[in-house]
Design an enzyme around this catalytic site. Structure first.
Site, PDB file in Angstrom:
ATOM      1  N   GLU A 199      36.781  19.465 -21.743  1.00 27.38           N
ATOM      2  CA  GLU A 199      35.377  19.698 -22.116  1.00 27.38           C
ATOM      3  C   GLU A 199      34.440  19.487 -20.924  1.00 27.38           C
ATOM      4  OE1 GLU A 199      34.352  17.517 -25.637  1.00 27.38           O
ATOM      5  OE2 GLU A 199      35.989  18.354 -26.809  1.00 27.38           O
TER       6      GLU A 199
ATOM      7  N   GLU B  55      42.374  20.220 -29.254  1.00 25.05           N
ATOM      8  CA  GLU B  55      41.669  19.309 -30.177  1.00 25.05           C
ATOM      9  C   GLU B  55      41.183  20.085 -31.388  1.00 25.05           C
ATOM     10  OE1 GLU B  55      38.505  16.792 -28.657  1.00 25.05           O
ATOM     11  OE2 GLU B  55      39.629  16.511 -26.782  1.00 25.05           O
TER      12      GLU B  55
HETATM   13  C1  GCO Z   1      33.313  13.046 -31.448  1.00 24.50           C
HETATM   14  C2  GCO Z   1      34.705  13.104 -30.864  1.00 24.50           C
HETATM   15  C3  GCO Z   1      34.734  13.908 -29.613  1.00 24.50           C
HETATM   16  C4  GCO Z   1      36.017  13.676 -28.844  1.00 24.50           C
HETATM   17  C5  GCO Z   1      36.031  14.611 -27.651  1.00 24.50           C
HETATM   18  C6  GCO Z   1      37.254  14.330 -26.802  1.00 24.50           C
HETATM   19  O1  GCO Z   1      32.380  13.604 -30.879  1.00 24.50           O
HETATM   20  O2  GCO Z   1      33.159  12.440 -32.489  1.00 24.50           O
HETATM   21  O3  GCO Z   1      35.159  11.793 -30.616  1.00 24.50           O
HETATM   22  O4  GCO Z   1      33.664  13.540 -28.755  1.00 24.50           O
HETATM   23  O5  GCO Z   1      36.061  12.339 -28.399  1.00 24.50           O
HETATM   24  O6  GCO Z   1      36.033  15.919 -28.144  1.00 24.50           O
HETATM   25  O7  GCO Z   1      37.454  15.380 -25.906  1.00 24.50           O
END
Ligand code: GCO
Length: 477
Positions: free
Chosen positions: A168, A370
């Protein structure tokens, strides 16, 4: 209805160094930028939790690898914490203790039959490089990253066959540099676009090294980048709404997918930055490196769709340019929601983006790196044995998987699905508020692990080679 998984479809889960390891073993000065974001404002992190201990993966990775084997995970994606792994960020000198830790993690995964998938930067930019050079605004940091990447390839290239350069990459430029939401709370669109461009350049330079030197590529290793992309849906097919959606797509998807997969930025991008006095430092030599070194595979982090409409009010000329100059967010009437994260649930969006990758990006091989559902207060769903009955997560995963398998049937080269996340872990700022895991982390009981109902569902799905989905609608309390 039964949905069948092919034997070599990579069913697994994801995590990240900073969200699981804890700070054990990191010396003062070895903070990452996201560590610093917690240190500066722990009060802004839910209930004060942050990366300090996280899930204590640093001490408990062997226990977790055994749980992966028990659950039948075929792959586990996590990151190397750059700020931990490298002792001297300018020279790329490796921290031997950290090298031994990561070598041990990879060995433990392999020992338990789990394919290690390693990401090089999951927001773990060394804070020293931010403070001294301005982070990804600096071309020198690009060079330091390349030294780090080669050191990681050297250490693990013989065991790790799947590499990602960034996770990301747009999130910090967007939330921390452009929109002032995350530390360091800047509001500078031009700098944000320089961060994005320099990460694309760093990706290409790392790809070049991985492709040209003998770190595993020649024996089938792959390298890519993980992008939190999503289809950009217009409110209507009116010209102004469609243009708004195209501009959203440009600024939040294509400034990464195009250069990393096709080798070139969208033609209108640099002229747009110039038009809005946001042009960044770009050289022809850099563009040639980007063009010549595209990725082998992409990772897609998909949680929700992007829905936009044309702006109704003109952008205030006193306010510096922001991509919102071209769009406003649009709330779909009657959309299915995850009320805990405030995100729309739209599983067909995964199919739609799979078709975009197939039809517009040379049908590039890719992984869902993810996808998952963060839910607060999961303890309310425990049964008499203390197992969290997360039927909502099973529904979420099954719904997204059935759409994904439809895309695969229609020719998409998706070769796996990694849920976010394996165990509950630390979200940025939300910390342990929303839980995402197949496995509970019990903060009230020494961070002990407890498999949830979804974890048993995963195990059975992998064993059986199929899952049932009837589209039942979970009831959110
Ligand atoms: C959220 C999630 C994401 C993940 C992120 C990891 O926003 O609630 O935790 O932030 O941590 O996509 O790459």
């Amino acid at each position: 209805m039964k949905y069948f998984l092919s034997k070599n479809f990579m069913m697994g889960a994801s995590a990240a160094a900073w969200q699981t390891e804890g700070w054990e073993g990191k010396k003062p000065g070895q903070e990452s930028l996201i560590d610093a974001a917690y240190k500066v404002n722990p009060d802004r992190w839910y209930e004060g939790y942050g990366p300090t201990i996280a899930t204590d993966f640093y001490h408990r990775y062997k226990e977790d690898c055994k749980l992966m084997k028990e659950m039948g995970l075929k792959a586990y994606r996590t990151s190397i914490d750059w700020s931990r792994f490298i002792k001297n960020y300018e020279t790329g000198e490796v921290n031997e203790d950290a090298a031994a830790f990561y070598d041990g993690v990879v060995d433990e995964l392999i020992k338990n039959g789990v394919e290690p998938i390693i990401c090089l930067e999951h927001w773990e930019l060394p804070n020293q490089l931010f403070e001294k050079y301005g982070g990804w605004n600096s071309k020198e940091v690009v060079e330091f990253y390349v030294k780090y990447a080669e050191a990681a390839f050297k250490l693990l290239g013989s065991k790790v066959k799947y590499w990602f350069t960034f996770n990301e990459p747009i999130v910090f430029p967007e939330l921390a540099i452009m929109d002032g939401i995350w530390y360091p709370y800047k509001s500078d669109t031009q700098e944000a676009m320089q961060w994005n461009y320099n990460k694309v350049l760093a990706n290409a330079k790392a790809v070049k090294i991985y492709h040209e030197k003998d770190y595993g590529y020649q024996s089938g290793g792959k390298i890519g980048i993980i992008i939190n992309a999503a289809p950009s849906y217009p409110r209507s097919q009116s010209t102004d709404d469609v243009k708004a959606a195209d501009m959203y797509d440009l600024f939040f998807n294509k400034i990464y997918t195009d250069p990393c997969i096709k080798g070139t930025f969208p033609e209108i991008y640099f002229p747009l930055l110039k038009k809005h006095d946001c042009m960044i430092a770009v050289t022809d030599e850099e563009l040639a490196i980007i063009q010549a070194n595209t990725i082998d595979m992409m990772g897609l982090n998909y949680y929700r769709p992007n829905r936009v409409k044309a702006r109704s009010a003109a952008w205030n000329p006193e306010v510096k340019f922001n991509p919102q100059y071209y769009y406003e967010n649009y709330e779909l009437q009657g959309k299915k929601m995850n009320p805990f994260r405030g995100w729309e649930i739209y599983a067909k969006g995964l199919y739609d983006f799979a078709m975009i990758l197939k039809n517009e990006y040379n049908n590039i091989p890719w992984l869902v790196t993810e996808n998952g559902m963060g839910v607060a207060g999961e303890e309310k769903h425990k049964d008499a044995d203390g197992v969290i009955q997360d039927d909502y997560r099973i529904d979420f995963v099954a719904d997204h998987l059935r759409w994904l398998l439809k895309a695969v049937e229609e020719g998409s080269q998706c070769f796996g699905y990694l849920m976010w996340n394996f165990t509950d872990n630390v979200s940025p700022y939300n910390a342990f508020k929303n839980r995402y895991g197949y496995i509970e982390i019990d903060l009230d009981d020494n961070r002990n692990r407890r498999i949830k109902k979804s974890g048993y569902w995963f195990k059975k799905t992998v064993e059986d080679g199929y899952f049932e989905y009837d589209g039942f609608e979970p009831v959110y309390k």
